[in-house]
Design an enzyme around this catalytic site. Structure first.
Site, short mmCIF file in Angstrom:
data_model
loop_
_atom_site.label_atom_id
_atom_site.label_comp_id
_atom_site.label_asym_id
_atom_site.label_seq_id
_atom_site.Cartn_x
_atom_site.Cartn_y
_atom_site.Cartn_z
N THR A 1 0.90 -1.05 -0.03
CA THR A 1 0.12 -0.09 0.09
C THR A 1 0.79 1.28 0.01
O THR A 1 1.72 1.21 0.55
CB THR A 1 -0.87 -0.12 1.11
N GLY B 1 -11.07 -1.63 2.87
CA GLY B 1 -10.06 -1.47 3.84
C GLY B 1 -10.16 -0.32 4.71
O GLY B 1 -11.17 0.79 4.39
N ASP B 2 -8.99 -0.12 5.20
CA ASP B 2 -8.84 1.29 6.06
C ASP B 2 -8.43 2.48 4.99
O ASP B 2 -8.73 3.71 5.36
CB ASP B 2 -7.84 1.23 6.98
N THR C 1 -0.45 1.80 6.76
CA THR C 1 -0.62 0.63 5.89
C THR C 1 -0.71 -0.57 7.10
O THR C 1 -0.17 -0.33 8.15
CB THR C 1 0.31 0.54 5.12
N GLY C 2 -1.32 -1.68 6.84
CA GLY C 2 -1.48 -2.67 7.80
C GLY C 2 -2.90 -3.46 7.42
O GLY C 2 -3.42 -3.26 6.33
#
Ligand code: ASP
Length: 316
Positions: free
Chosen positions: A179, A209-210, A230-231
């Protein structure tokens, strides 16, 4: 990511591309441009580069599509834009930016976002443009794991259990992330943050996602900090990670480093991991990652000299 799995040539290529992105952002800032334009430009370089999981080279969903998420926020005005689950917009960060400048909304998703981007004259591509062999192999690998585990697993909570199994696979761990994000401070004292991603390999059911969620993967407010994350997106959403870092600084009086560490601790407490980059209006910056993780990252300051790092123990 682990050192052993990255050959020197690939490592060099990552450093080079990061430097290119940093310089592109710097060129805009050095000539008096805005932090938000610098963020877009730096992210464009990484979206166009297949080695990152954003734009071309984004990861595949379970049904073999590349669905991209992106967002951007201006720390001065608190204006924000995001697109989610898009499959034909060459540079999703440009679409997120256009949501700020050309719409009255903050977040557009799927076909609607694509129609909007086309109407704004943004570059539209065939979905096949995003496909790369590496990502396809990752999907096959992930699907294989699904098949093996189908008979005894099932959804556990919000996050499909099979995702968690993928995360334990070293191959998946070393290649699944990528990302991209950028944070910047301009000459006018304004900060901005942006994030762009293909999300998680083998994601399904229109999972978002986030990265496109303001306050989770991206947040910027001149009063404290600009953050890009990111994660494992689910945990960043559940902890309102980017906003939490901002709030800890603004309302809790925490330093940037402590705010990031305390937020990462909360993420780890719910079995999440990942990292963030952050900058404040005085030009203090930092990158934080959960232990054991690595993160491709770099910085460029007024001297115009890019510095980059990959592994968690490297400083720059
Ligand atoms: N945060 C992204 C997501 O969950 C993935 C990543 O950072 O690699 O969609």
């Amino acid at each position: 990511m682990s050192r052993g799995n990255l050959d020197p040539e690939t490592e060099k290529a990552y450093h080079n591309r990061l430097e290119e992105a940093l310089k592109a952002g710097y060129d805009i800032l050095a000539t008096g441009g805005s932090s938000i334009d610098a963020v877009v430009k730096a992210i464009n370089i990484m979206e166009d580069e297949p080695m990152f999981n954003a734009g071309r080279g984004g990861v595949f969903t379970n049904d073999g599509r590349v669905e991209l998420d992106s967002s951007i926020m201006d720390g001065k005005t608190l204006k924000a834009g995001a697109v989610a689950g898009v499959t034909t917009i060459k540079n999703p960060i440009n679409a997120a930016h256009a949501v700020i400048t050309k719409s009255r909304h903050v977040m557009l998703a799927g076909v609607g976002a694509e129609t909007f981007a086309a109407a704004q004259g943004l570059e539209i591509v065939d979905p096949s443009y995003f496909r790369t062999d590496l990502r396809w192999q990752q999907l096959l690998r992930a699907r294989e794991r699904d098949a093996i585990e189908l008979d005894h697993d099932g959804p556990s909570g919000m996050l499909d259990h099979r995702f968690m199994e993928d995360l334990k696979d070293p191959f998946m761990n070393d290649v699944k992330y990528g990302t991209v994000g950028a944070v910047a401070l301009d000459k006018h004292g304004n900060i901005a943050a942006g994030t762009s991603t293909g999300g998680l390999t083998n994601k399904r059911y229109g999972r978002i996602g986030d990265a496109p969620i303001i306050g989770a993967g991206t947040y910027a407010n001149n009063e404290a900090v600009a953050v890009s994350a990111t994660g494992i997106g689910e945990m960043f959403i559940r902890t309102a990670a980017a906003f939490q870092i901002y709030a800890r600084m603004r309302f809790g009086g925490e330093t940037m480093t402590n705010a990031i560490q305390n937020t990462l601790n909360e993420i780890m407490a719910i079995d999440g991991y990942g990292g963030v980059i952050a900058i404040d209006k005085n030009g203090n910056y930092t990158a934080g990652v959960t232990p054991g993780s690595g993160m491709y990252r770099g910085v460029i300051g007024p001297d115009g000299k890019p510095r980059t790092a990959i592994f968690a123990d490297e400083t720059f």
